[in-house]
Structures are given as C-alpha cells and as structure tokens.
Write a protein that holds these residues in place. Sequence first.
Motif, short mmCIF file in Angstrom:
data_model
loop_
_atom_site.label_atom_id
_atom_site.label_comp_id
_atom_site.label_asym_id
_atom_site.label_seq_id
_atom_site.Cartn_x
_atom_site.Cartn_y
_atom_site.Cartn_z
N PHE A 67 28.49 -40.09 -90.85
CA PHE A 67 28.40 -41.38 -90.15
C PHE A 67 29.73 -42.15 -90.09
O PHE A 67 29.81 -43.21 -89.48
N GLY A 68 30.77 -41.64 -90.78
CA GLY A 68 32.09 -42.26 -90.68
C GLY A 68 32.33 -43.46 -91.59
O GLY A 68 33.45 -43.95 -91.70
N ARG A 69 31.29 -43.97 -92.25
CA ARG A 69 31.46 -45.13 -93.13
C ARG A 69 30.27 -45.27 -94.07
O ARG A 69 29.31 -44.51 -93.98
N LEU A 70 30.35 -46.25 -94.94
CA LEU A 70 29.23 -46.56 -95.83
C LEU A 70 29.22 -48.07 -96.08
O LEU A 70 30.18 -48.61 -96.62
N ASP A 71 28.15 -48.73 -95.65
CA ASP A 71 28.09 -50.19 -95.76
C ASP A 71 27.14 -50.66 -96.85
O ASP A 71 27.34 -51.74 -97.40
N ILE A 72 26.10 -49.88 -97.11
CA ILE A 72 25.03 -50.36 -98.01
C ILE A 72 24.63 -49.24 -98.97
O ILE A 72 24.43 -48.09 -98.56
N LEU A 73 24.50 -49.60 -100.23
CA LEU A 73 23.93 -48.67 -101.22
C LEU A 73 22.74 -49.36 -101.87
O LEU A 73 22.87 -50.48 -102.38
N VAL A 74 21.58 -48.72 -101.84
CA VAL A 74 20.44 -49.23 -102.60
C VAL A 74 20.18 -48.25 -103.74
O VAL A 74 19.84 -47.08 -103.51
N ASN A 75 20.38 -48.73 -104.97
CA ASN A 75 20.16 -47.90 -106.15
C ASN A 75 18.69 -47.99 -106.55
O ASN A 75 18.32 -48.73 -107.46
N ASN A 76 17.87 -47.22 -105.85
CA ASN A 76 16.42 -47.30 -106.04
C ASN A 76 15.89 -46.21 -106.98
O ASN A 76 14.85 -46.41 -107.62
N ALA A 77 16.60 -45.08 -107.09
CA ALA A 77 16.07 -43.94 -107.86
C ALA A 77 15.74 -44.36 -109.29
O ALA A 77 16.52 -45.04 -109.94
N GLY A 78 14.58 -43.95 -109.74
CA GLY A 78 14.19 -44.31 -111.10
C GLY A 78 13.32 -43.23 -111.72
O GLY A 78 12.53 -42.58 -111.03
N HIS A 79 13.51 -43.08 -113.01
CA HIS A 79 12.69 -42.12 -113.74
C HIS A 79 11.29 -42.70 -113.90
O HIS A 79 11.15 -43.84 -114.33
N SER A 80 10.28 -41.95 -113.54
CA SER A 80 8.93 -42.47 -113.77
C SER A 80 8.08 -41.38 -114.39
O SER A 80 7.95 -40.29 -113.84
N SER A 81 7.56 -41.67 -115.57
CA SER A 81 6.60 -40.74 -116.16
C SER A 81 5.72 -41.51 -117.13
O SER A 81 6.16 -42.43 -117.80
N ASP A 82 4.45 -41.15 -117.13
CA ASP A 82 3.53 -41.84 -118.04
C ASP A 82 3.92 -41.56 -119.49
O ASP A 82 3.77 -42.41 -120.36
N LYS A 83 4.52 -40.38 -119.73
CA LYS A 83 4.94 -40.02 -121.09
C LYS A 83 5.99 -41.04 -121.59
O LYS A 83 5.89 -41.55 -122.71
N ALA A 84 6.95 -41.32 -120.75
CA ALA A 84 8.00 -42.27 -121.14
C ALA A 84 7.41 -43.67 -121.31
O ALA A 84 7.78 -44.41 -122.21
N TRP A 85 6.48 -44.02 -120.43
CA TRP A 85 5.93 -45.37 -120.46
C TRP A 85 5.04 -45.58 -121.68
O TRP A 85 5.07 -46.63 -122.33
N LEU A 86 4.26 -44.54 -122.04
CA LEU A 86 3.26 -44.71 -123.09
C LEU A 86 3.75 -44.31 -124.49
O LEU A 86 3.04 -44.51 -125.47
N ALA A 87 4.97 -43.75 -124.59
CA ALA A 87 5.45 -43.22 -125.87
C ALA A 87 5.43 -44.28 -126.99
O ALA A 87 5.85 -45.42 -126.78
#
Length: 248
Positions: free
Chosen positions: A78-98
């Motif tokens: 695309f020749g350029r970069l104007d916007i970055l959205v850092n949305n990626a996230g680890h999701s697991s019930d194991k991590a949440w409930l540990a």
Amino acid sequence: MRLKGKVAVITGSAKGIGRATALEFAKEGASVVVNYAKSETAAEETAKEIGSRSIVVKADVSKKEDVETLMKVTVKKFGRLDILVNNAGHSSDKAWLAELNDIDDALWYSALDIDLKGTFLCSRAASKIMLKQGSGKIVNVSSIPALVGDERGLVYTVAKAGILGLTKALARMFAPKIQVNAMVLGSIKTGWIDWLDKKELTEIMSAIPLKRLGKPEDVAKLAAFLASNDSDFITGQTIIIDGGETMF
Ligand SMILES: NC(=O)c1ccc[n+]([C@@H]2O[C@H](COP(=O)([O-])OP(=O)(O)OC[C@H]3O[C@@H](n4cnc5c(N)ncnc54)[C@H](OP(=O)(O)O)[C@@H]3O)[C@@H](O)[C@H]2O)c1
C-alpha cells in the motif's frame, strides 16, 4: 469517510473485535491489513468481505521477525502505514481461571508475550514508518481489570496494565507526530462469553448500567475515532468503553 486513503494494520483481525474493526475501517475508506496467527480461513473471509483494499498477512505478534515482515508487506502493498491497532490478545479459559499457585512460566508469558510484548514490537516497527511519514495513529487494547483488578486472570491483568504504561510512554516518545491511545474494554460479546455459565453472565449484566454487553462494533467505532484526524489532540489517554460498568 473518516479514514479515506489511510492504511491500517489491525492485529488479530480474523475474528471478534479485530474483525469488526477491520470492517469499520474499510467502511470509513481505509485499506486494511488483516493479520492472523492461527485463524487463516476466518482472516481470508474478513479480507474477502472488504475486497481489493485488503490483504491478509500471517504474523505472530510476539515474534520480532514476523512483526517486521507484517509492516514490510504492508508498505510494499500500500506504500504507507497510517494506523496500527494492537488488538491481538491471548485468550484461554486456562489462563483466565488458573489458581495463583498454578501460574507457571508458560502461563505467565502467554499473555505477556502476545498482549504486551506484541503491542511493543508492533508499535516499534510501525513507528519507524510513521515517524518518517510525519504522522500516524496507534490504538492499543486494554481491559477493565487493568484498572480495577479482578480475582481471576492475573497474568492477563498484568499484561493489560502494562499496555497502559506502554501507551503513555510511547505517546510521549512519539509526540508530536504519532498519537498513541488505549481503549479499555469492558465486557464485549465475542468468543470468551462461551466460558461463562448463566449465573456469571447474569452477574456481569447486572453490573452494567446500560444493561447489555458491548458489541465488537461498539469498540470498532471508538477505534475508528482514535484512528482518525477527529482525535488529533488526544494522546496518551486510556478511554473506557464498558457501558458504564466503571465510572472514574
Ligand atoms: N471481548 C472482551 O470482552 C474483551 C474485554 C477486554 C479486552 N479484550 C481484548 O480485545 C482484543 C480482542 O479480543 P476478542 O474478544 O475479539 O477475542 P478473540 O476473538 O479471541 O480475538 C483475539 C485475536 O487475537 C489474535 N491473536 C492471538 N494470538 C496472536 C498472535 N500471537 N499473533 C497475532 N494474533 C494473535 C487471534 O488470532 P488467531 O485466532 O489467528 O490466533 C484473534 O484474532 C484482545 O486483546 C482482548 O484481550 C476483549
């Protein structure tokens, strides 16, 4: 169209909030790089829905080489970069409930590597391009437990709290050319809802004054505002979107 002619990388945009953000940005006129780590088919579908102003790039945001490739491919296409959205996230019930004593190194680094280190690596790589261009927007994704704590999800909470510190540090470092802000999300209706039983869901709903879960599209609209020139005088902020669950 608030994002006409802009080029956006949205990490983890095959599904959930990332996907809704990709579609919203495209509707607002942006070209969109749909990134995924595992969900290839869903990523292809998101990009197909957008059409020719979209490409799909596989990259694990916790790996420096992958992140550099992600940005390189974006600029090549695309020749350029104007916007970055850092949305990626680890999701697991194991991590949440540990339980506290079950948090081992693998669990500790799961969310820290993807959510926090991923946000750092992507922001650093994107900033090289944006600073050269003279402008850019970085939108980070945090979560209510980062502000108020939670009995569970300790590693997640730590990673999301780190993102708030990172947001402020980068906002100062990259000013005045790049604005960096964080969205602090309440309960948004995506895959994680499947982990909850009916009782938990009722409890969550009763704590939300607006009496509903957030929709991915609600978040996408806030991200579009923060990615657009309408937010040019806002940087280093944490903006809560939670139906009024927390009111600071
Ligand atoms: N839903 C909520 O209530 C809520 C609340 C607070 C904060 N959040 C945050 O909002 C963001 C999106 O969450 P969501 O609810 O939409 O959940 P989701 O559907 O599980 O989305 C997570 C995304 O992250 C991507 N991802 C995971 N590891 C990755 C990696 N190493 N590299 C690149 N991408 C990776 C996934 O892509 P692959 O499938 O391709 O791996 C997926 O697209 C997350 O940061 C989450 O913590 C959500």
